[in-house]
Design an enzyme around this catalytic site. Structure first.
Site, PDB file in Angstrom:
ATOM      1  CG  ASP A   1      -9.663  -2.880  -5.503  1.00  0.00           C
ATOM      2  OD1 ASP A   1     -10.990  -3.456  -5.555  1.00  0.00           O
ATOM      3  OD2 ASP A   1      -9.203  -2.609  -4.485  1.00  0.00           O
TER       4      ASP A   1
ATOM      5  CD  GLU B   1      -5.137  -3.213  -5.894  1.00  0.00           C
ATOM      6  OE1 GLU B   1      -4.359  -4.084  -6.027  1.00  0.00           O
ATOM      7  OE2 GLU B   1      -5.985  -3.154  -5.148  1.00  0.00           O
TER       8      GLU B   1
ATOM      9  CG  ASP C   1      -4.177  -0.512  -3.676  1.00  0.00           C
ATOM     10  OD1 ASP C   1      -4.624   0.470  -4.293  1.00  0.00           O
ATOM     11  OD2 ASP C   1      -5.051  -1.141  -3.036  1.00  0.00           O
TER      12      ASP C   1
ATOM     13  CE  LYS D   1      -4.217  -2.073   0.729  1.00  0.00           C
ATOM     14  NZ  LYS D   1      -5.254  -1.757  -0.008  1.00  0.00           N
TER      15      LYS D   1
ATOM     16  CE  LYS E   1     -10.146  -5.465  -2.323  1.00  0.00           C
ATOM     17  NZ  LYS E   1      -9.619  -3.965  -2.258  1.00  0.00           N
TER      18      LYS E   1
HETATM   19 MG    MG Z   1      -7.217  -1.992  -3.716  1.00  0.00          MG
END
Ligand code: MG
Length: 332
Positions: A208, A186, A157, A132, A230
């Site tokens: 995403d 992402e 991400d 992240k 997801k």
């Molecule tokens: Mg994500």
């Protein structure tokens, strides 16, 4: 068919900061127990909204549910509970005759990752790290270069929290050898056809949480390579159909939610890998360790990037789920 929904609130305590938009406070969610009285089925699922990422709050979703309106997130939870209920009734577990899947290791706070941990991850056979990013790009670029040099492939991400110029600068700061290890970035910036197309000339991209910003009925080609699936949030068969239509690869990930949600995502990841082996990337379901251990995460066994199957039905946790206090909510 009538269904009965009950809920059981829980708290998760993060070990570290979880992403560029979130704080380190305790996170609340509800486990849902869904019953189909007509055929005696019972299944379980998680409801774990990320208001930081645009989800409606749990209070709003539950008060809507009391009025008979299901949010799209609760619809997904009920779909997953239905899947679980079928497996429980048939005495099957998610691991039964499924391929094993190698998960990425998730890094939510790179300052906590040192040489020792990286050496340990290599030894445990992790091959891919998901990081992240978006808090301190200069330091993050150094970290990413360091990790790539160790041989890991990378998924980064931004949670769409950066701007075009900062992402370009960040990519510029990556070594050419790092770029070759970059699986994708992402949600670099809020979705925009032209700006994403510019970035995609530099690196592969994955979509995403910007999913709803794409005008799916209008587009004929899309400026990204991978769809993040997801199951807590997205209609899985629609996601598969989109991947087929636009020739995308897919990565199944958990929603950084309760272990019940984690095992649901893992079940979908294995299922899709079995059905669409050439479409699926290694998943990112190994997220229960982001939180302090509780009785549910203690019941999950993983060896390096792989989850180990427990002798149980459905998504597992049967004795733990039966011991919880359930509050009746609604009959539909
Ligand atoms: Mg994500």
């Amino acid at each position: 068919m009538n269904i009965k929904i009950s809920y059981s609130p829980y708290q998760l305590k993060p070990q570290h900061l979880l992403n560029s938009n979130a704080s380190a406070e305790e996170r609340s969610g509800f486990l849902l127990k869904v019953e189909w009285p007509e055929d005696g089925r019972v299944g379980y699922a998680d409801l774990h909204p990320w208001t930081e990422l645009g989800d409606a709050s749990i209070e709003d979703q539950m008060s809507d549910l009391r009025l008979g309106r299901m949010s799209s997130q609760i619809e997904q939870s009920v779909w997953l509970a239905d899947r679980d209920a079928h497996m429980r009734k048939e005495g099957r577990g998610i691991f039964d005759s499924m391929p094993s899947v190698r998960n990425n290791f998730i890094v939510t706070d790179f300052s906590k990752v040192n040489e020792e941990l990286l050496a340990q991850l290599l030894k445990q056979q992790f091959t891919s790290l998901k990081v992240k990013v978006g808090r301190d790009l200069a330091k993050e670029a150094r970290f990413v270069n360091q990790v790539a040099a160790k041989g890991f492939s990378l998924r980064l991400d931004f949670n769409a929290a950066a701007s075009l110029s900062t992402v370009k600068k960040f990519i510029h700061d990556l070594n050419p050898s790092t770029l070759s290890k970059l699986e994708y970035i992402e949600d670099p910036i809020p979705f925009d056809m032209e700006e994403w197309a510019l970035l995609r000339q530099l690196v592969p991209l994955a979509l995403d949480n910007q999913f709803s910003r794409v005008d799916w009925s209008e587009v004929t080609a899309v400026p990204f390579d991978v769809l993040i699936v997801k199951p807590a949030k997205i209609d899985v068969s629609k996601a598969v159909q989109i991947c087929q239509q636009f020739k995308l690869r897919a990565t199944v990930t958990s929603y950084m939610d309760h272990p019940v949600g984690v095992m649901h995502a893992l079940g979908i990841a294995m299922d899709l890998k079995k059905k669409f082996p050439n479409m699926m990337n290694d998943p990112g379901c190994l997220t229960h360790t982001l939180y302090q251990m509780d009785s549910f995460s203690a019941a999950v066994t993983a060896q390096g990037p792989y989850f180990m199957g427990a002798k149980d039905v459905g998504i597992g946790f049967t004795s733990l789920l039966e011991k919880l206090t359930w509050y009746k909510l609604k009959t539909f």
